[in-house]
Design an enzyme around this catalytic site. Structure first.
Site, PDB file in Angstrom:
ATOM      1  N   GLU A   1      22.671  42.327  87.340  1.00  0.00           N
ATOM      2  CA  GLU A   1      24.004  42.075  87.916  1.00  0.00           C
ATOM      3  C   GLU A   1      24.089  42.488  89.392  1.00  0.00           C
ATOM      4  OE1 GLU A   1      26.738  43.975  85.179  1.00  0.00           O
ATOM      5  OE2 GLU A   1      25.932  42.877  83.470  1.00  0.00           O
TER       6      GLU A   1
ATOM      7  N   ASN B   1      18.554  39.603  86.025  1.00  0.00           N
ATOM      8  CA  ASN B   1      19.385  39.300  84.861  1.00  0.00           C
ATOM      9  C   ASN B   1      20.854  39.359  85.252  1.00  0.00           C
ATOM     10  OD1 ASN B   1      19.606  39.129  81.884  1.00  0.00           O
ATOM     11  ND2 ASN B   1      20.438  41.206  81.993  1.00  0.00           N
TER      12      ASN B   1
ATOM     13  N   HIS C   1      26.973  35.882  77.708  1.00  0.00           N
ATOM     14  CA  HIS C   1      28.166  36.387  77.024  1.00  0.00           C
ATOM     15  C   HIS C   1      29.228  35.292  77.129  1.00  0.00           C
ATOM     16  CE1 HIS C   1      26.643  40.431  76.472  1.00  0.00           C
ATOM     17  NE2 HIS C   1      26.308  40.483  77.746  1.00  0.00           N
TER      18      HIS C   1
ATOM     19  N   GLU D   1      21.346  38.294  76.356  1.00  0.00           N
ATOM     20  CA  GLU D   1      22.421  39.110  75.753  1.00  0.00           C
ATOM     21  C   GLU D   1      23.443  38.236  75.029  1.00  0.00           C
ATOM     22  OE1 GLU D   1      24.208  41.786  78.631  1.00  0.00           O
ATOM     23  OE2 GLU D   1      22.286  42.232  79.579  1.00  0.00           O
TER      24      GLU D   1
ATOM     25  N   ASP E   1      26.203  36.451  73.020  1.00  0.00           N
ATOM     26  CA  ASP E   1      27.258  36.566  72.012  1.00  0.00           C
ATOM     27  C   ASP E   1      28.360  35.580  72.375  1.00  0.00           C
ATOM     28  OD1 ASP E   1      28.479  38.104  74.073  1.00  0.00           O
ATOM     29  OD2 ASP E   1      28.178  40.005  73.005  1.00  0.00           O
TER      30      ASP E   1
HETATM   31  O1  9MR Z   1      26.807  46.769  75.194  1.00  0.00           O
HETATM   32  C1  9MR Z   1      26.847  47.767  76.193  1.00  0.00           C
HETATM   33  C2  9MR Z   1      27.960  48.761  75.896  1.00  0.00           C
HETATM   34  O2  9MR Z   1      27.652  49.499  74.725  1.00  0.00           O
HETATM   35  C3  9MR Z   1      28.151  49.677  77.088  1.00  0.00           C
HETATM   36  O3  9MR Z   1      29.293  50.512  76.868  1.00  0.00           O
HETATM   37  C4  9MR Z   1      28.352  48.849  78.341  1.00  0.00           C
HETATM   38  C5  9MR Z   1      28.569  49.727  79.563  1.00  0.00           C
HETATM   39  O4  9MR Z   1      28.781  48.998  80.687  1.00  0.00           O
HETATM   40  O5  9MR Z   1      27.226  48.024  78.556  1.00  0.00           O
HETATM   41  C6  9MR Z   1      27.073  47.088  77.528  1.00  0.00           C
HETATM   42  O6  9MR Z   1      25.977  46.233  77.804  1.00  0.00           O
HETATM   43  C7  9MR Z   1      26.080  45.432  78.983  1.00  0.00           C
HETATM   44  C8  9MR Z   1      24.673  45.173  79.479  1.00  0.00           C
HETATM   45  O7  9MR Z   1      23.982  46.374  79.668  1.00  0.00           O
HETATM   46  C9  9MR Z   1      24.681  44.377  80.765  1.00  0.00           C
HETATM   47  N1  9MR Z   1      25.431  43.161  80.603  1.00  0.00           N
HETATM   48  C10 9MR Z   1      26.762  43.289  80.049  1.00  0.00           C
HETATM   49  C11 9MR Z   1      26.698  44.057  78.734  1.00  0.00           C
HETATM   50  C12 9MR Z   1      28.056  44.099  78.061  1.00  0.00           C
HETATM   51  O8  9MR Z   1      28.957  44.854  78.847  1.00  0.00           O
END
Ligand code: 9MR
Length: 384
Positions: free
Chosen positions: A169, A220, A256, A285, A287
């Site tokens: 990101e 990513n 997402h 990732e 969903d």
């Molecule tokens: O799924 C992850 C969640 O448990 C955490 O609290 C969160 C913190 O920012 O990050 C989530 O995973 C993220 C991933 O690392 C990067 N892309 C977005 C995902 C969903 O927020």
């Protein structure tokens, strides 16, 4: 791709099984039936995110939970959902905590699974000490801290991680101040090196590659599925990094999705243009969330549309031979990040009771129908 099979059998039984195996397709021979990993083409890993600290610490000391059984049976790859993020793995300047990450890697090893590392340079989930120090960092100081982290973390798991989300990101969205461009203010490391952020990103890839020459190194992001302003910027960044000799090897579309928005049919074309640069691509990732009614339940139409969306993501990957992995961001609604962040839910492929949704069936069918590709793991010329 590795599959976990029991190998200790008497010779006669082994011979009989070998004969049987010739006659019966593997999926039918397995009493538990086909799974996502058993149906995946041999050059594509089907993965899930998992939070090792929450789910896997005691996996080798207790009977498996139903979650652990499914994680081992259905997936050929695991991504630590949080365990390798800075705040978890490097909580204090001189303290690394590998407990959650080690649990994921050990579970994967015990189940013949690959691991996708996640992530080394991100603006979010950084520990307080980084945020505090960043206020006064010179670029040289920020580089030292980042280099030590990358070499330590990647080095610890060298040979055990097949793909790393090296940068995550780093590109802003259209709606952010300044529009689509590198996140130089929000990311503490890029902020300290804002005179040459691309130079820093290139070096992060170099450090990671030196620490583990076998891992495929990705960038990513979300909203990075189709051809759009953000992926145009990534495409330009990839060209710049490659021209500079940085060992960038892959582009990941987080995927997402929400049923509130349409499906971007240009996803395959987007993957193809990155593949044409010599990169691997991946769905990292996936969903598909949706707004739910007052009863908290999806409608029949939403359930069907969700299955279509998962299938759309899978097909975009299957149709591009450079697509190495398809990862869901958790496989059951009980552990999904979605309800905690959005007023939406039902985002994964199984209910919280591990009931398989039509989305699961869509993925299984899509994999069953897929033709194995022949893409090599390591892009030519980037093997050392
Ligand atoms: O799924 C992850 C969640 O448990 C955490 O609290 C969160 C913190 O920012 O990050 C989530 O995973 C993220 C991933 O690392 C990067 N892309 C977005 C995902 C969903 O927020």
């Amino acid at each position: 791709m590795s599959h976990s099979t029991s190998t200790t059998r008497a010779a006669g039984v082994a011979a009989a099984v070998a004969v049987l195996a010739l006659a019966v397709p593997a999926a039918q021979a397995d009493p538990s039936g086909p799974t996502l990993r058993s149906e995946a083409p041999r050059d594509l890993e089907i993965g899930s995110a998992v939070w090792g600290q929450n789910e896997l610490l005691d996996h080798d000391r207790k009977a498996p939970t139903e979650f652990q059984r499914l994680l081992g049976a259905e997936f050929g790859s695991l991504t630590p959902e949080n365990d390798m993020k800075w705040a978890e793995i490097h909580p204090e300047p001189d303290v690394y905590d590998f407990s959650g990450a080690d649990a994921v890697v050990a579970f994967a090893k015990a189940h013949g699974q690959e691991v996708r590392g996640h992530t080394l340079l991100w603006h979010s989930q950084n520990p307080q000490w980084v945020t505090d120090a960043a206020a006064t960092w010179t670029c040289a100081e920020a580089r030292d801290v980042l280099e030590d982290h990358v070499r330590t973390v990647v080095g610890r798991y060298a040979g055990e991680i097949y793909e790393w989300d090296v940068v995550n990101e780093v590109m802003q969205d259209t709606w952010d101040a300044g529009g689509v461009r590198l996140r130089t203010e929000a990311n503490p490391f890029l902020a300290a090196c804002s005179d040459d952020p691309v130079g820093l990103i290139g070096d992060v890839f170099r450090w990671a590659h030196e620490a583990d020459p076998e891992a495929l190194l990705f960038m990513n992001d979300y909203n990075a599925e189709g051809v759009n302003a953000k992926t145009d910027a990534y495409y330009a960044l990839a060209q710049e990094l490659l021209a500079d000799g940085a060992p960038l090897q892959g582009f990941g579309a987080q995927s997402h999705l929400s049923l509130q928005y349409g499906f971007d049919e240009s996803m395959q074309a987007n993957f193809e243009r990155f593949a044409d640069l010599g990169l691997k691509v991946a769905v990292t990732e996936a969903d598909v969330r949706m707004p739910l009614g007052e009863d908290g339940e999806p409608t029949a139409e939403q359930i069907a549309l969700q299955a279509e969306r998962y299938d759309g993501l899978l097909q975009a990957c299957l149709n591009v031979s450079a697509c190495t992995s398809f990862t869901v961001w958790g496989f059951d609604d009980g552990r999904s990040w979605v309800p905690g962040v959005f007023d939406e839910g039902y985002a994964t492929i199984m209910t919280e009771d591990f009931e398989k949704k039509p989305s699961y069936v869509a993925l299984l069918d899509g994999l069953t129908d897929a033709t194995p590709g022949t893409s090599p793991r390591t892009p030519p010329g980037l093997s050392s």
